[in-house]
Write a protein that holds these residues in place. Structure first.
Motif, PDB file in Angstrom:
ATOM      1  N   THR A   1      15.114  -4.505  -1.949  1.00 27.14           N
ATOM      2  CA  THR A   1      16.515  -4.361  -1.534  1.00 27.14           C
ATOM      3  C   THR A   1      16.587  -4.122  -0.020  1.00 27.14           C
ATOM      4  N   GLU A   2      17.781  -4.273   0.560  1.00 25.54           N
ATOM      5  CA  GLU A   2      17.951  -4.028   1.991  1.00 25.54           C
ATOM      6  C   GLU A   2      17.667  -2.557   2.314  1.00 25.54           C
ATOM      7  N   GLU A   3      18.027  -1.673   1.365  1.00 31.08           N
ATOM      8  CA  GLU A   3      17.759  -0.246   1.555  1.00 31.08           C
ATOM      9  C   GLU A   3      16.236  -0.014   1.626  1.00 31.08           C
ATOM     10  N   GLY A   4      15.506  -0.752   0.790  1.00 29.47           N
ATOM     11  CA  GLY A   4      14.040  -0.661   0.812  1.00 29.47           C
ATOM     12  C   GLY A   4      13.488  -1.084   2.170  1.00 29.47           C
ATOM     13  N   GLY A   5      14.087  -2.132   2.758  1.00 26.34           N
ATOM     14  CA  GLY A   5      13.655  -2.614   4.069  1.00 26.34           C
ATOM     15  C   GLY A   5      14.005  -1.622   5.175  1.00 26.34           C
ATOM     16  N   ARG A   6      15.175  -1.018   5.036  1.00 24.88           N
ATOM     17  CA  ARG A   6      15.606  -0.045   6.056  1.00 24.88           C
ATOM     18  C   ARG A   6      14.683   1.172   6.048  1.00 24.88           C
ATOM     19  N   ARG A   7      14.397   1.665   4.834  1.00 23.30           N
ATOM     20  CA  ARG A   7      13.499   2.831   4.714  1.00 23.30           C
ATOM     21  C   ARG A   7      12.131   2.491   5.284  1.00 23.30           C
ATOM     22  N   ALA A   8      11.654   1.258   4.974  1.00 24.68           N
ATOM     23  CA  ALA A   8      10.320   0.839   5.453  1.00 24.68           C
ATOM     24  C   ALA A   8      10.289   0.857   6.967  1.00 24.68           C
ATOM     25  N   SER A   9      11.340   0.327   7.609  1.00 25.40           N
ATOM     26  CA  SER A   9      11.285   0.239   9.064  1.00 25.40           C
ATOM     27  C   SER A   9      11.408   1.628   9.708  1.00 25.40           C
ATOM     28  N   LEU A  10      12.026   2.580   8.992  1.00 23.69           N
ATOM     29  CA  LEU A  10      12.068   3.963   9.515  1.00 23.69           C
ATOM     30  C   LEU A  10      10.679   4.591   9.478  1.00 23.69           C
ATOM     31  N   VAL A  11      10.013   4.506   8.318  1.00 21.97           N
ATOM     32  CA  VAL A  11       8.709   5.172   8.217  1.00 21.97           C
ATOM     33  C   VAL A  11       7.633   4.419   9.009  1.00 21.97           C
ATOM     34  N   ALA A  12       7.875   3.092   9.220  1.00 20.35           N
ATOM     35  CA  ALA A  12       6.890   2.282   9.963  1.00 20.35           C
ATOM     36  C   ALA A  12       6.852   2.665  11.441  1.00 20.35           C
ATOM     37  N   ALA A  13       7.873   3.373  11.911  1.00 19.28           N
ATOM     38  CA  ALA A  13       7.896   3.776  13.321  1.00 19.28           C
ATOM     39  C   ALA A  13       7.088   5.057  13.549  1.00 19.28           C
ATOM     40  N   LEU A  14       6.593   5.664  12.453  1.00 19.83           N
ATOM     41  CA  LEU A  14       5.883   6.949  12.576  1.00 19.83           C
ATOM     42  C   LEU A  14       4.369   6.707  12.694  1.00 19.83           C
ATOM     43  N   PRO A  15       3.739   7.115  13.805  1.00 24.43           N
ATOM     44  CA  PRO A  15       2.314   6.827  14.020  1.00 24.43           C
ATOM     45  C   PRO A  15       1.409   7.363  12.916  1.00 24.43           C
ATOM     46  N   GLY A  16       1.702   8.548  12.385  1.00 26.12           N
ATOM     47  CA  GLY A  16       0.853   9.144  11.340  1.00 26.12           C
ATOM     48  C   GLY A  16       0.897   8.316  10.065  1.00 26.12           C
ATOM     49  N   VAL A  17       2.056   7.747   9.758  1.00 27.81           N
ATOM     50  CA  VAL A  17       2.199   6.913   8.562  1.00 27.81           C
ATOM     51  C   VAL A  17       1.399   5.622   8.749  1.00 27.81           C
ATOM     52  N   ARG A  18       1.477   5.034   9.928  1.00 24.70           N
ATOM     53  CA  ARG A  18       0.721   3.795  10.205  1.00 24.70           C
ATOM     54  C   ARG A  18      -0.772   4.067  10.041  1.00 24.70           C
ATOM     55  N   GLU A  19      -1.216   5.193  10.562  1.00 24.84           N
ATOM     56  CA  GLU A  19      -2.622   5.570  10.465  1.00 24.84           C
ATOM     57  C   GLU A  19      -3.013   5.736   8.985  1.00 24.84           C
ATOM     58  N   ALA A  20      -2.140   6.395   8.214  1.00 27.30           N
ATOM     59  CA  ALA A  20      -2.435   6.650   6.797  1.00 27.30           C
ATOM     60  C   ALA A  20      -2.576   5.346   6.016  1.00 27.30           C
ATOM     61  N   LEU A  21      -1.848   4.304   6.449  1.00 26.75           N
ATOM     62  CA  LEU A  21      -1.876   3.047   5.698  1.00 26.75           C
ATOM     63  C   LEU A  21      -2.949   2.073   6.184  1.00 26.75           C
ATOM     64  N   LEU A  22      -3.576   2.400   7.314  1.00 23.76           N
ATOM     65  CA  LEU A  22      -4.531   1.474   7.925  1.00 23.76           C
ATOM     66  C   LEU A  22      -5.686   1.111   6.976  1.00 23.76           C
ATOM     67  N   GLU A  23      -6.374   2.124   6.453  1.00 20.33           N
ATOM     68  CA  GLU A  23      -7.527   1.845   5.579  1.00 20.33           C
ATOM     69  C   GLU A  23      -7.100   1.191   4.271  1.00 20.33           C
ATOM     70  N   LYS A  24      -5.926   1.583   3.779  1.00 19.94           N
ATOM     71  CA  LYS A  24      -5.427   0.983   2.532  1.00 19.94           C
ATOM     72  C   LYS A  24      -5.244  -0.525   2.736  1.00 19.94           C
ATOM     73  N   GLN A  25      -4.796  -0.914   3.945  1.00 19.06           N
ATOM     74  CA  GLN A  25      -4.598  -2.342   4.220  1.00 19.06           C
ATOM     75  C   GLN A  25      -5.941  -3.045   4.413  1.00 19.06           C
ATOM     76  N   ARG A  26      -6.853  -2.381   5.129  1.00 23.05           N
ATOM     77  CA  ARG A  26      -8.160  -3.020   5.391  1.00 23.05           C
ATOM     78  C   ARG A  26      -8.957  -3.221   4.106  1.00 23.05           C
ATOM     79  N   ALA A  27      -8.672  -2.407   3.093  1.00 22.71           N
ATOM     80  CA  ALA A  27      -9.399  -2.525   1.822  1.00 22.71           C
ATOM     81  C   ALA A  27      -9.115  -3.858   1.122  1.00 22.71           C
ATOM     82  N   PHE A  28      -8.060  -4.549   1.531  1.00 24.33           N
ATOM     83  CA  PHE A  28      -7.743  -5.849   0.935  1.00 24.33           C
ATOM     84  C   PHE A  28      -8.683  -6.951   1.426  1.00 24.33           C
ATOM     85  N   ARG A  29      -9.488  -6.648   2.447  1.00 22.21           N
ATOM     86  CA  ARG A  29     -10.392  -7.655   3.003  1.00 22.21           C
ATOM     87  C   ARG A  29     -11.580  -7.837   2.064  1.00 22.21           C
ATOM     88  N   GLN A  30     -11.424  -8.755   1.148  1.00 24.79           N
ATOM     89  CA  GLN A  30     -12.444  -9.008   0.121  1.00 24.79           C
ATOM     90  C   GLN A  30     -12.779 -10.488   0.104  1.00 24.79           C
TER      91      GLN A  30
END
Ligand code: C5P
Length: 239
Positions: A103-132
């Motif tokens: 939903t658009e609300e889902g996108g809005r929330r995502a872009s709010l939390v995506a601006a937070l450096p600690g959140v980006r850091e927390a998701l970094l390894e989770k994203q890199r784990a997809f490299r298979q």
């Protein structure tokens, strides 16, 4: 001195990154390309949408970096393949949350939390784990700049804000959601601005990215162009 064995890294697994603003067609194109290559696919936007939703469900204020990052680190996310032609099911802590994410609300929330450096850091390894193996197509905003800087091919996909709003409008209508075109255009512009102006991993092409404007092209034409670029890169890198 004891000899250390060579550490096992994922760096031999090739990655194609597709970055760009919302509605540029990255998701559809990335999924088609991944299917064509028989590679894995990472929808990194979904990770931010899930983090925003998980924090909201826990009653966490979306401007509090440390608290949202804690939720993001602890959340258990599964992308479950569905039947042919059906979207992948997204399961957060055991619950299917796919509908709430897109939903658009889902996108809005995502872009709010995506601006937070600690959140980006927390998701970094989770994203890199997809490299298979045998390879990964990763779609997002900072796949080529931050998450997979050693990607074999980096694409930056653009399209005009008007065209992106129209595409999104059609998508939402097809799914039976309520949609308002002028409001969608405003939201897209607002989100673009927030994504481009934030200090943590702003939306911008990697210096070595190929920039592709999808406005005059069909989806299959964009996929074909990326596949052709990858073919050339493969020949250059001899793998
Ligand atoms: O791609 P999607 O529209 O699902 O992404 C939602 C939001 O998540 C984007 O507007 C952006 O703020 C954020 N995002 C990001 N970095 C990524 C992917 C998404 O900041 N790699």
């Amino acid at each position: 001195m004891k000899q250390r064995s060579t550490p096992i890294t994922h760096h031999t697994v090739p990655v194609v990154t597709i970055d760009g603003p919302s509605g540029s067609g990255k998701g559809t194109i990335g999924q088609l390309l991944a299917k064509q290559l028989g590679w894995h696919f990472l929808d990194s936007g979904a990770m931010y949408r899930i983090a925003g939703l998980a924090a909201t469900l826990k009653g966490v204020d979306l401007s509090q970096d440390a608290s949202v990052a804690e939720v993001a680190r602890a959340m258990r996310v599964q992308f479950v393949p569905a039947g042919p032609g059906e979207p992948v099911r997204v399961v957060l802590d055991g619950h299917d949350v796919g509908d709430e994410l897109r939903t658009e609300e889902g996108g809005r929330r995502a872009s709010l939390v995506a601006a937070l450096p600690g959140v980006r850091e927390a998701l970094l390894e989770k994203q890199r784990a997809f490299r298979q193996a045998p390879g990964l197509v990763a779609d997002g905003r900072d796949m080529g700049t931050t998450v997979f800087p050693d990607a074999i091919l980096k694409i930056y996909l653009t399209a005009s804000a008007e065209l992106r709003a129209e595409r999104r409008y059609k998508q939402l209508k097809e799914k039976g959601f309520d949609a308002n075109l002028p409001r969608l255009l405003d939201e897209i512009r607002e989100r673009d601005q927030r994504d481009a102006e934030r200090t943590a991993s702003p939306l911008k092409p990697a210096p070595d990215a190929s920039i592709l404007d999808s406005s005059p092209l069909s989806i299959s034409e964009v996929v074909d162009r990326i596949a052709a670029l990858l073919q050339t890169r493969r020949a250059d890198c001899s793998w």
